[in-house]
Each structure stands twice: as structure tokens, then as C-alpha cells.
Design an enzyme around this catalytic site. Sequence first.
Site, PDB file in Angstrom:
ATOM      1  N   LYS A  41       0.949  -1.243  -0.064  1.00  0.00           N
ATOM      2  CA  LYS A  41      -0.095   0.079  -0.129  1.00  0.00           C
ATOM      3  C   LYS A  41       0.740   1.100   0.171  1.00  0.00           C
ATOM      4  O   LYS A  41       2.107   1.258   0.486  1.00  0.00           O
ATOM      5  CB  LYS A  41      -0.745   0.106   1.127  1.00  0.00           C
ATOM      6  CG  LYS A  41      -1.885  -1.054   1.404  1.00  0.00           C
ATOM      7  CD  LYS A  41      -2.732  -0.934   2.565  1.00  0.00           C
ATOM      8  CE  LYS A  41      -3.898  -1.727   2.583  1.00  0.00           C
ATOM      9  NZ  LYS A  41      -5.020  -1.873   1.639  1.00  0.00           N
ATOM     10  N   ARG A  65     -10.422 -11.392   1.661  1.00  0.00           N
ATOM     11  CA  ARG A  65     -11.317 -12.095   1.281  1.00  0.00           C
ATOM     12  C   ARG A  65     -10.841 -13.881   1.198  1.00  0.00           C
ATOM     13  O   ARG A  65     -11.356 -14.828   1.282  1.00  0.00           O
ATOM     14  CB  ARG A  65     -11.766 -11.722  -0.174  1.00  0.00           C
ATOM     15  CG  ARG A  65     -10.545 -11.828  -1.105  1.00  0.00           C
ATOM     16  CD  ARG A  65     -10.956 -11.232  -2.606  1.00  0.00           C
ATOM     17  NE  ARG A  65     -10.938  -9.704  -2.294  1.00  0.00           N
ATOM     18  CZ  ARG A  65     -11.230  -8.775  -3.383  1.00  0.00           C
ATOM     19  NH1 ARG A  65     -11.329  -9.396  -4.607  1.00  0.00           N
ATOM     20  NH2 ARG A  65     -11.284  -7.818  -3.018  1.00  0.00           N
TER      21      ARG A  65
END
Length: 498
Positions: free
Chosen positions: A277, A351
Amino acid sequence: MTLLASGSAPEAEVLVLGAAKGPVLLDGQSGVADSDALAALLPSLGAKGALDELIRVPATAVGGADAPVVAVVGAGAALDTDAQHDDEEALGGTRAGVLARLAGRAVRGLAGTGAVVLGLPAGTAEELTAVAEGALTAAYAWSGRVPAGTAPVGSITVLTPLAGTEEGEAAVTRARALATATALTRDLVNDPPNLLTPELLAERAREVAQGAGIAYEVLDEKALAEQGFGGIVGVGQGSAHPPRLVRVEWAPEAPDAPSVALIGKGITFDSGGLSLKPPASMPEMKSDMAGAATVLATVLAAALERVPVRVTGWLALAENMPGADAQRPSDVVTMYGGTTVEITNTDAEGRLVMADALARAVEEEPDAVLDVATLTGAQIVALGERVSGVMGTPALRDQVVASAVAAGEAFWPMPLPRHLRASLDSPFADLRNAAVGNRAGGMLVAGLFLREFVGSTAWAHLDVAGPAYNEHSPWGGTPTGGTGAGVATLLELIRRRA
């Protein structure tokens, strides 16, 4: 919290009343001797009744009151929502939702005060529940701050004709359970990631479970690998702090009670892994375990209320770091149950841990399974920072929305279009974890990925990426930092399934 009938308020420092835009004092309030004098005085003090406005007035200026100071909190036009022209009521802005916000704004704004009396409308069970829940959830301060911040309000009294009745006691019990659960969620989300690794969060869950008669189990990294939880293991393998899968369960005495499974994303810090990130996005990533905190707190609240529903919570815990053994884009992992997944983006890690936990949870054949996660930045792009998305089996999805409206929270139903499933096709595995290079419908694509792991079980996916953490100024009863978003909605859903 103490409940007292109107006219029998204890000694307190501040009496709280509400005013709509104008300002116009709300009907059904109590505790002030001359409401007309107060209404006439407010405009000269600059009061407009604007939403979240808080004005203090000496009680002597209005002919006396149940406290030396009267605080008037603004409702704006919120109590006059027009269902034909806006969606406020569908987003939790019902009369009860607004009353909860008024109580919360007042209690938050009066932090440091010893005793507060709420003279807001509380003549019905619905109104009393809203005021009590709004007040108690707002009486929060993160205990880990050094130096310590301002202490929350010391005691809260709600003036209500329901004091001493069965309805009144039920409202207070509900409010206390929700407040305890919300505070737990906020505490965990606010804790810094060096003090809340997967192991430490699993230990906190054990302490909560033991204190509330909740069953507790944990799988460490060795057990996870042996049992085939490839998603959780893969995400956690780049960190010095190994992953965990925690199972907690509130089980009522009735053996045939309805059952609900809750799955929470518990990434205790998300660097993005090798798909790193940008630095500006990282400070808030301590909150990427808000889903797991929400699930743990909801199970706790169900136990405190002794809701006659079996509630099983699964906390999928890992730290996503770019260590020497971190998973790589193009790795293929085998999930719990055998599905293979090509890793195309290591920052789509939530996920993966959620899918493992979902596949395990549905083996126990619950009546419904719901997952909650700070899953996608696409949720914030689509719905903003205060509205959560919910998708899944249409009937259960709509039950979540209805529960959110009743709980005063904002959830919006989202579709799972079949044509988007093709973006998860992989030439190397059953599916890929992300559609790299295509940002269209990112929140929905994540939901479609998770749907692959629930089989035929009724399922709903709650994406709370924006609402779970408030990095801006406080509003209503919501503080800066962890908010506890989703706890009230899940608890209301569980109550309804009883």
C-alpha cells in the site's frame, strides 16, 4: 444507567433537551420548568436547532430545571424526513435513530461531566430504547490513550414514564448489552497493531469468552496448515506473528434454537503484502480487524442478553506483511475445502481469510451465515464513509437492511451481477482473488468471490470498510477512531431470528 420517572430526577449537573431546526423544542420532553422561556431564549444564544448543535443555558434563565445547566442538542430537520424525496429513514434516520443520535451527541459533548439527566422524548419503549442505546454507546473513551483523555460522563439518567416497568427494564438491558459490545469493538479497533497481533487478539477473545460463559476454541498456525486453511496461512506467512482462527459460541439451553454463524475479517495490520500500500493508506490499517472485533462483540452481546439463538463467531486473524516468506502474486493456494485460488493481488487478502472461515462455518449447517469485513476501498468509493454495503442471498440481505433501519445504522443493499463473476476466472486455478487492472464493481466482485465458499447456505456479506473507522471529527455519538459499526445491526438481526 438509572431509570427514573419524570419529576424524580436525582441531583445532576446537566439536563439535556432536544430542539429541531428553528429552533423548536421537541415534544414529549421533561425536566424544565418553563419550556416557553427556554424556546424564546435560544435564538438570542445563536441556537438554530441544527443537527449536532449543542448549546448550554443556565437553568436560572428558564425558570429552573432538574439541573443547574440545560443543554439543548440539535436535531436539524432529521425528525421531519420526507420518505418520498430522500433515503434518510432507509438509512437508519427514523425517529428512533434520530433520538439515539441526539442522546449520543449530548453525552459525547458532555464528556467530563459527573451526572447527566436526559429529558428527551422517552415515552414509548422504542423511544426509551433509542435514547438509552444512544447515550450509553456514546459514553466511551479509549482506555489505552497515554496520557488519558477526558473521561466520559459518569452517570446517566433517562426521564421516562416507563421507569420500573417491564418494558423499561428490557430497554435498559438491551442498551447495556449493546454499549458493552460497542465499547469492546471500539477498544480492539483503536488498539495499536504492535499490541494486538493475531496471537494477542486471540487471547483477548479467550478472556471475553471466559468472562461471559461463551465456548472458545483456537487453531494456531500449525493446526491451520494441517487442516488445509490455505487462505489464512498464505496471508499470514509473511509476518513474524503467525495467524489464528478463533471460534466462539453462545449456545442457549434449547437444543433446537435457531442458529447463526458470523465470520469476521481480522487482519490486525494490513501493509498490502508484496502488493504494498502507499504510505498514506497505512495508518488506518490497524482497523482492518474491525470485522473480527464486531463478530466477537456481537456474540458477547447475545450472551449478555441471553438471546435464544445459537450464535457462532469465527475470527479469521492474520497480519499481512511483506516478509521474506510472504505470498507472491501468481502463487496458487488451496483453500479449506479444496478450492484453488491464484493470488493476483496480495492486498486482496481479506477475502482469502474470510473464505477459509466461511467454508469451515457452513460445515456446521447454520440457518444463516453472515460475514462482516473492512473488505474493499470500492465500498467507500460507492457508498461513502458512513453507509455500509450488504449483498448476498436476497432474503437475508433484505433482513440485514431491515435490521439496520431498526438499529439506527446505515446499510444499503447491493447486487451480485452474474456477469462480473467472469472477472475472477483464472487459467491456473479455480478462480483468482482479484481482477487486477479492472476496478469496475470492486465491492461486488469481492462479494462474488466470497459467495463461492458458502454453498447453498443463506448468506450475507457486510462490507463496512468506511463506517468501521472514523478518521475525521466526531459526529453524533460516533467518536474518532473505531466506531463499532455493524454491532447493532447484527444484534438486532439475531433478536429477530429468535
